[in-house]
Write an enzyme that holds these catalytic residues in place. Structure first.
Site, short mmCIF file in Angstrom:
data_model
loop_
_atom_site.label_atom_id
_atom_site.label_comp_id
_atom_site.label_asym_id
_atom_site.label_seq_id
_atom_site.Cartn_x
_atom_site.Cartn_y
_atom_site.Cartn_z
CG HIS A 218 -31.39 -18.91 1.88
ND1 HIS A 218 -32.46 -19.25 2.39
CD2 HIS A 218 -31.50 -17.68 1.22
CE1 HIS A 218 -33.23 -18.58 1.86
NE2 HIS A 218 -32.62 -17.55 1.29
CB CYS B 64 -33.18 -15.11 4.06
SG CYS B 64 -33.24 -14.04 2.68
CD GLU C 120 -31.98 -22.41 4.55
OE1 GLU C 120 -30.99 -21.72 5.02
OE2 GLU C 120 -32.77 -21.81 3.41
N1 GLN Z 1 -36.72 -10.68 -0.20
C1 GLN Z 1 -37.53 -11.59 0.70
C2 GLN Z 1 -38.16 -10.50 1.85
O1 GLN Z 1 -38.12 -9.37 1.71
C3 GLN Z 1 -36.49 -12.39 1.33
C4 GLN Z 1 -35.76 -13.15 0.57
C5 GLN Z 1 -35.36 -14.62 1.15
O2 GLN Z 1 -35.86 -14.92 2.19
N2 GLN Z 1 -34.57 -15.70 0.32
O3 GLN Z 1 -38.81 -11.28 2.51
#
Ligand code: GLN
Length: 197
Positions: free
Chosen positions: A177, A82, A179
């Site tokens: 995610h 992410c 994890e």
């Molecule tokens: N929206 C977050 C970002 O732009 C990422 C979200 C996440 O890591 N769950 O960094």
């Protein structure tokens, strides 16, 4: 397969503790990375989810970002999830943001809308052999969308038509995610990459 020395988990902000648990469940020791010296003698590196803008800000004013980029460019096995994918991408759009440019992919931040941006989704596995799995669940939390991938990047899984799990050499990048999914094949694959390195 031998024992693996410690894996660094970038611990500036975000869900790094969940990654430490997922590694511990697989018998892999981890070390929290907050400064450049924490990057020494690591077997691999995890860049967790969280808020990429905040992580970038927390890396400013030290050589952590530069040393981390050098370690990744040097071929260290990496699991980016992410916000971690946003940090590594070649280009970040909507809103644009600077990035380390180590993953040959373009991402749009918060691309899945405001209300529907967090969801648990059944993913299409594109490479069953690499993942050693036929099915995959993805926990998406304000996730980025991958809009372009370079020729050297393999797409291992998709959400609809969107690539959500990428592999570029020893670098694994998930816009979701893994994890947070018990027994995720993605974390298992990362551990196999660590052991093969
Ligand atoms: N929206 C977050 C970002 O732009 C990422 C979200 C996440 O890591 N769950 O960094």
């Amino acid at each position: 397969m031998g024992a693996v020395s410690a894996v660094g988990v970038l611990a500036l902000q975000g869900d790094y503790a969940a990654h430490e648990r997922a590694l511990a469940e697989r018998g892999v020791a981890s070390r929290e990375v907050r400064t450049a010296s924490d990057l020494e003698r690591l077997a691999g590196l995890v860049l967790p989810g969280g808020e990429s803008t905040t992580m970038l800000r927390l890396m400013d004013g030290s050589d952590l970002g530069a040393r981390l980029a050098a370690a990744v460019a040097g071929g260290l096995p990496v699991l980016a999830t992410c916000a971690g994918v946003i940090l590594l991408a070649r280009e970040v759009r909507r809103p644009p943001q600077r990035s380390l440019g180590l993953l040959d992919a373009v991402v749009e931040r918060n691309a899945y809308g405001r209300q529907l941006d967090s969801a648990v989704v059944r993913l299409e596995v594109c490479d069953r052999e690499a993942l050693a799995a036929d099915t995959l669940e993805g926990v998406f939390i304000r996730a980025p969308r991958v809009t372009e991938v370079g020729a050297g990047v393999a797409v291992l899984a998709r959400r609809g038509s969107d690539p959500v799990l990428l592999r570029q050499g020893s670098l694994l990048a998930a816009t979701f995610h893994p994890e947070l999914t018990p027994g995720s094949p993605v974390v298992d694959l990362f551990v196999r990459l660590l052991r093969a390195a």
